[in-house]
Design a protein around this motif. Structure first.
Motif, PDB file in Angstrom:
ATOM      1  N   PRO A  40      40.810  -8.961   1.797  1.00  0.00           N
ATOM      2  CA  PRO A  40      40.543  -7.594   2.258  1.00  0.00           C
ATOM      3  C   PRO A  40      41.748  -6.695   2.044  1.00  0.00           C
ATOM      4  O   PRO A  40      42.892  -7.109   2.262  1.00  0.00           O
ATOM      5  CB  PRO A  40      40.247  -7.776   3.750  1.00  0.00           C
ATOM      6  N   LYS A 237      39.318 -13.779   6.496  1.00  0.00           N
ATOM      7  CA  LYS A 237      38.410 -12.786   5.939  1.00  0.00           C
ATOM      8  C   LYS A 237      37.908 -11.809   7.010  1.00  0.00           C
ATOM      9  O   LYS A 237      37.873 -10.600   6.789  1.00  0.00           O
ATOM     10  CB  LYS A 237      37.220 -13.489   5.277  1.00  0.00           C
ATOM     11  N   PHE A 297      32.698  -2.653   3.490  1.00  0.00           N
ATOM     12  CA  PHE A 297      32.381  -3.605   2.418  1.00  0.00           C
ATOM     13  C   PHE A 297      30.961  -3.393   1.892  1.00  0.00           C
ATOM     14  O   PHE A 297      30.711  -3.456   0.690  1.00  0.00           O
ATOM     15  CB  PHE A 297      32.534  -5.038   2.921  1.00  0.00           C
ATOM     16  N   PHE A 323      32.316 -10.656   0.061  1.00  0.00           N
ATOM     17  CA  PHE A 323      32.686  -9.405  -0.619  1.00  0.00           C
ATOM     18  C   PHE A 323      32.906  -9.630  -2.109  1.00  0.00           C
ATOM     19  O   PHE A 323      33.897  -9.208  -2.697  1.00  0.00           O
ATOM     20  CB  PHE A 323      33.901  -8.718   0.025  1.00  0.00           C
ATOM     21  N   ALA A 377      36.600  -6.102  -2.213  1.00  0.00           N
ATOM     22  CA  ALA A 377      37.482  -5.929  -1.059  1.00  0.00           C
ATOM     23  C   ALA A 377      38.653  -5.033  -1.445  1.00  0.00           C
ATOM     24  O   ALA A 377      39.822  -5.360  -1.249  1.00  0.00           O
ATOM     25  CB  ALA A 377      37.974  -7.281  -0.563  1.00  0.00           C
TER      26      ALA A 377
END
Length: 411
Positions: A40, A237, A297, A323, A377
């Motif tokens: 991310p 995550k 996302f 993602f 991401a």
């Protein structure tokens, strides 16, 4: 120096390799759009960072119990009860240095030489390598896009032998973004119970679901499934904590958890004390940042998939979770990209990085050579620029060479 056969046979991670290559180019001043890493782009939420700062200030910088501190185990137990309807004690939990480490410990504790592990393909790159590092044998079961790239009961049943010890289920999936339906999870759990094999449920992306989809934890499907399931999760995550390295395992089999603890005692010992305090804050604290990241996302997913499907020769299904987009590039196999012939995902990925300055991961590392993986991401702006570059690069893809024949491997 003589290097061990084990180390010689360990394949490098293609996801880490493409990210390293992209970062090296960026360090040289090259403008590269990176869709490689499953990380991310959001910062770790502030209340989590503050918990780590407080741990530092209070001197919480010493060893903890090897399998994790009690307050973090209690936070994990509370999370599993609250979100997954699972009931565990502290003896059923082990905290490790990331979910990847958790999986490594599982295979090391579970497998003897020659034992088999069924792995649905496309698969996360580390599953087969970790099985082989434990002297096990990965057995691949091919999945189909129309089944959301999830294994069917019949396909798994056909792969079971007397040496089968476990089935890996990753839902939502890396690399496909596929999500297992409750029916699929029930069928696979029933099969594992019947054949007395462990179901390793990698749930690291469980909170990143879209379009109203729901997550099903196999261990919550009754006592028999609870006994037969090993649940893997972590903070990387969901809470944008990739660098903090906190993963965990929950299993009914306390002997297995204890065995993993002994292995961890002799390898890494405890996860970082400061990271554990941060993980407590993540699990026990406000969850609004998770919802905000998930919404972002989903919006990015919609943009990326729409743009991918507009590129000639590229076809991408809408992923239901995680993602990642996993587009099919079959129509580009055999085409010429400037001076090179695209014989598979490796060639296309190299061309996109060198000519379009876009980093994607070739599907070969996931067992699917006619696919590439892109992580969304990253920011919407970066996605739009990257898609524009890929679309522009597609103008250089000439028609298929009629004198060449290529065998397309993968799905």
């Amino acid at each position: 120096m003589s290097i061990s056969e084990r180390a010689r046979n360990a394949a490098p991670s293609p996801t880490m390799a493409i990210s390293a290559r992209a970062k090296a180019l960026q360090a040289q001043g090259v403008d590269v759009i990176g869709f490689g890493a499953g990380e991310p782009d959001f910062d770790t939420p502030e209340h989590i960072k503050q918990a780590a700062i407080e741990a530092l200030r209070s001197g919480y910088t010493k060893y903890t119990p090897g399998s994790g501190d009690t307050d973090l185990k209690d936070a994990i137990i509370a999370k599993l009860a609250r979100e997954n309807h699972l009931r565990y004690g502290r003896e059923n939990i082990i905290v490790s240095c990331g979910a990847k480490h958790s999986l490594y410990n599982i295979f090391q504790a579970l497998l003897d030489p020659g034992d088999e592990v069924i792995i649905p393909a496309p698969y996360w790159v580390s599953y087969p390598e970790q099985v082989k590092l434990a002297d096990g044998v990965p057995v691949f079961v091919w999945t189909l896009p129309e089944n959301d790239c999830m294994p069917t009961r019949d396909a798994v049943r056909a792969a079971i032998t007397s040496r089968t010890r476990a089935l890996v289920l990753n839902s939502p999936s890396n690399p496909t973004g596929g999500v297992a339906s409750r029916r699929t999870v029930k069928e696979l759990a029933s099969l594992c119970i019947q054949h007395k094999i462990m179901l390793i449920s990698d749930e690291i992306y469980e909170r990143l679901l879209y379009d109203g989809r729901e997550h099903t934890s196999p261990a919550a499907l009754g006592d028999a499934a609870f006994q037969q399931t090993i649940t893997v999760n972590g903070c990387s995550k969901t809470y944008a904590m990739t660098g903090w390295r906190i993963g965990y395992v929950a299993a009914a089999d306390r002997e297995l958890v204890a065995a993993m603890g002994r292995l961890q005692d002799q390898s890494t010992s405890n996860p970082a004390s400061i990271s554990q305090k941060a993980a407590v804050a993540a699990l026990n604290g406000p969850q609004e940042p998770v919802a905000e990241m998930r919404k972002a996302f989903e919006e990015r997913r919609n943009v990326m998939v729409e743009k991918l499907n507009a590129i000639p020769g590229v076809s991408c299904r809408m992923p239901g979770g995680a993602f990642y987009a996993f587009p099919d590039i079959s129509e580009l196999i055999g085409k010429r990209a400037d001076e090179r012939i695209v014989q598979g995902a490796d060639d296309l990925s190299a061309y996109l990085l060198e000519e379009a300055r876009v980093a994607v991961v070739p599907g070969s590392g996931f067992g699917a050579d006619r696919y590439i993986r892109l992580s969304y991401a990253t920011s919407r702006e970066q996605i739009l620029i990257g898609m524009e570059r890929m679309d522009a690069a597609s103008a250089n893809w000439s028609n298929r060479n009629p004198h060449l024949f290529f065998c397309i491997s993968g799905l």
